[in-house]
Design an enzyme around this catalytic site. Structure first.
Site, short mmCIF file in Angstrom:
data_model
loop_
_atom_site.label_atom_id
_atom_site.label_comp_id
_atom_site.label_asym_id
_atom_site.label_seq_id
_atom_site.Cartn_x
_atom_site.Cartn_y
_atom_site.Cartn_z
NE ARG A 76 -7.52 -9.62 16.02
CZ ARG A 76 -6.41 -10.32 15.82
NH1 ARG A 76 -5.28 -9.69 15.52
NH2 ARG A 76 -6.40 -11.63 15.89
N PRO B 149 -1.76 -7.06 7.39
CG PRO B 149 -3.83 -6.88 6.37
CD PRO B 149 -3.15 -6.70 7.68
CD GLU B 150 4.45 -7.97 6.18
OE1 GLU B 150 5.41 -7.85 5.40
OE2 GLU B 150 4.47 -8.75 7.17
CG HIS C 20 -16.71 -8.47 13.47
ND1 HIS C 20 -16.95 -8.19 14.80
CD2 HIS C 20 -16.44 -9.80 13.39
CE1 HIS C 20 -16.82 -9.31 15.50
NE2 HIS C 20 -16.51 -10.30 14.69
NE ARG D 252 6.56 -6.53 15.29
CZ ARG D 252 6.56 -5.62 14.32
NH1 ARG D 252 5.71 -5.72 13.32
NH2 ARG D 252 7.39 -4.60 14.34
CE LYS E 141 3.37 -2.87 6.78
NZ LYS E 141 3.67 -3.14 8.20
#
Length: 300
Positions: A121, A2-3, A101, A283, A61
């Site tokens: 994660r 997420p940005e 999770h 990337r 962020k």
């Protein structure tokens, strides 16, 4: 990851659902999610219990929930959150089924919606941190920021962001413009997606040497970044999968409006040339070979 727009969407949801509410308890279900809170999970939970959440804030962020002081003075601590690759801060009825999770659960003394940190994660994290005077924003900034992010630069949607300081820093960097946009000590909140989108709008190649940038070009990149992130914010951010959602579990829709990122071999919306994908820092970078020609003296 997420940005800025995605994190701001979450912050706004937290403002609606948590501001002004007193925390009854916190439960840490996976210690990795509070790994940066050095005193440990028990201390993390104990520092939250009994505190009232004040107006949530954000820089880049990162977001944080300032916590009321015991003596009624200005808040001295905050719960700092970074979503990482898959972190979600979700609100809902406290008796709903636990998510697969679920890592941290925060309940409130009014018995209403609880707050849950869900992270598949476990790259994201929460911690309770001291608030310190903001060295960037002055009277126009947040005032107090969590000490661990004191080194993070202002983001382009903050009033505290200084375009001239950004330009001068660019000229000193001697790197490629996209690397500079991803440098959170120079400008925060911009990640791979919005860097590509801003550079497409500004008609600049990602490898353009920063020391050759003119003041007008730097201003153009900033304006493009502000525009594209503002547009993304208006539709809830960019969701490529179910990992990024707002506090109500809803996805954003800006993926449909992307002009460069993820559009390899699709026609440029300006000139029709197929969008190119290049490897970049493990990337990808997406650009138009015609609208964004590679500079002769490039910095990768």
């Amino acid at each position: 990851m997420p940005e800025l727009p995605e994190v701001e969407v979450v912050r706004r949801g937290l403002d609606r659902w948590t501001a002004g509410r007193a925390i009854a308890s916190a439960e840490v279900l996976h210690p990795r999610s509070v790994r940066r809170h050095e005193p440990g999970p028990a201390d993390f939970a104990g520092r939250l219990a009994g505190r009232t959440v004040l107006t949530p804030r954000r820089r880049g962020k990162y977001m944080w929930l300032p916590l009321s002081a015991d003596d009624g003075e200005a808040p001295g601590e905050a719960m700092l959150a970074h979503l990482g690759m898959s972190g979600q801060l979700l609100v809902g009825e406290p008796d709903r089924e636990r998510e697969k999770h679920l890592r941290v659960r925060i309940g409130f003394d009014d018995g209403g919606h609880d707050l849950r940190f869900v992270d598949q994660r476990t790259f994201g994290h929460l911690m309770v941190a001291d608030l310190v005077p903001d060295v960037i924003g002055g009277s126009d900034g947040p005032g107090l920021v969590p000490e661990p992010i004191l080194h993070i630069a202002a983001d382009p949607l903050e009033d505290a962001f200084d375009a001239e300081t950004f330009f001068r820093a660019l000229r000193r960097r001697r790197t490629g413009i996209k690397r500079a946009l991803l440098d959170q000590s120079l400008i925060s909140g911009v990640g791979n997606i919005y860097a590509d989108e801003a550079l497409w709008r500004a008609r600049l190649h990602w490898a353009r040497p920063t020391e050759t940038m003119t003041r007008a070009e730097a201003a153009g990149v900033l304006e493009a970044a502000q525009e594209v992130m503002g547009a993304a914010l208006a539709v809830g951010g960019t969701s490529f999968d179910s990992l990024y959602v707002n506090v109500n579990g809803e996805s954003g829709y800006f993926e449909r409006s992307l002009d460069a990122y993820g559009r390899r071999d699709e026609p440029c919306r300006r000139c029709g040339t197929p969008i190119r994908r290049d490897e970049f820092m493990n990337r990808s970078s997406y650009s138009c070979p015609v609208c964004q020609p590679r500079p002769r003296r490039a910095r990768c």
